[in-house]
Design an enzyme around this catalytic site. Structure first.
Site, mmCIF file in Angstrom:
data_model
loop_
_atom_site.group_PDB
_atom_site.id
_atom_site.type_symbol
_atom_site.label_atom_id
_atom_site.label_comp_id
_atom_site.label_asym_id
_atom_site.label_seq_id
_atom_site.Cartn_x
_atom_site.Cartn_y
_atom_site.Cartn_z
ATOM 1 N N SER A 104 0.894 -1.111 -0.137
ATOM 2 C CA SER A 104 -0.225 0.033 -0.160
ATOM 3 C C SER A 104 0.931 1.372 0.041
ATOM 4 O O SER A 104 0.204 2.417 -0.190
ATOM 5 C CB SER A 104 -1.034 -0.007 1.175
ATOM 6 N N LYS A 118 -0.005 3.726 -2.566
ATOM 7 C CA LYS A 118 -0.928 4.851 -2.523
ATOM 8 C C LYS A 118 -0.339 6.338 -2.419
ATOM 9 O O LYS A 118 -1.150 7.265 -2.339
ATOM 10 C CB LYS A 118 -1.727 4.510 -1.266
ATOM 11 N N SER A 122 -5.549 2.990 5.037
ATOM 12 C CA SER A 122 -5.250 2.409 3.834
ATOM 13 C C SER A 122 -6.283 1.857 2.890
ATOM 14 O O SER A 122 -6.252 0.782 2.416
ATOM 15 C CB SER A 122 -4.103 1.519 3.956
ATOM 16 N N LYS A 125 2.871 6.495 4.822
ATOM 17 C CA LYS A 125 2.165 5.355 4.338
ATOM 18 C C LYS A 125 2.731 4.074 4.594
ATOM 19 O O LYS A 125 4.051 3.992 4.448
ATOM 20 C CB LYS A 125 2.083 5.661 2.809
#
Length: 209
Positions: free
Chosen positions: A25, A28, A85, A189
């Site tokens: 993730s 992202k 997320s 993130k």
């Protein structure tokens, strides 16, 4: 691993910086970057309402359990992506902005080239496992720097520890546990899949650096 100074892009430490690996993730970061760029140039507003498609609602993994046809503001969708997320929220934003996830991913790859991310190929906007979806620690540093340097407002989302959606009905707790234990942490993130392992792009400010 790569440690990069935000203002100049100077690399302070690197280890296997260009190995092409699954980013989970952390992908992202690019999704967030494109959404914030769209807000900056007026193609999108934080109070715009996003309608969830069947495709977005079908995403597995981390999610905020969006239902097909549900509407949520861009602001809340960004919160869902940055804090927990949400794969479903990421796809909903991508589709809202580009018409389809595929079209959005094409823009992700274009933007990666513009930033000099030569180790990167995106297949989706979530980081869920897909053959050929790879990047490197160096490239993650490049896109992370672009996000926090050009769009410092992202910290409004990435520093949230706990919050809620749907008027308090859905609780959110940040996947980035460094928010509780690292002095000066500002984001950014996390990502975890079976293939990628545990990944993070972390940003912090300390003593003006």
């Amino acid at each position: 691993a790569v440690l990069m100074e935000k203002e100049t892009g100077t690399i302070l430490f690197e280890q296997n910086a260009h190995d092409k690996l699954e980013p989970a993730s952390v992908t992202k970061v690019m999704t967030l970057l494109l959404v914030l760029e769209a807000i900056d140039d007026g193609r999108l507003a934080l109070d715009d309402m996003v309608t969830v498609s069947a495709h977005a609602a079908s995403m597995g993994g981390s999610q905020v359990y969006l239902k097909e046809g549900e509407q949520m503001s861009v602001d809340d969708m960004l919160k869902a992506v940055a804090v927990v997320s949400g794969n479903d929220a990421a796809v909903a934003l991508a589709e809202h902005l580009a018409g389809s996830e595929e079209a959005f991913v094409a823009r992700m790859n274009e933007r990666a080239k513009e930033l000099g991310m030569n180790d990167t190929h995106f297949v989706n906007c979530t980081g869920l496992h897909a053959d050929g979806h790879v990047t490197s620690a160096y490239d993650i540093a490049l896109m992370s720097r672009e996000l926090i340097w050009r769009h410092p407002d992202i910290r409004r989302f990435t520093t949230i520890w706990m919050d809620s959606l749907r008027g308090g009905a859905s609780m959110l707790v940040n996947t980035n546990k460094l928010l509780r234990r690292y002095e000066g942490i500002t984001g950014l993130k996390t990502g975890t899949t079976g293939g990628a392992g545990i990944c993070i792009s972390a940003s912090a400010t300390r003593n003006g650096l």
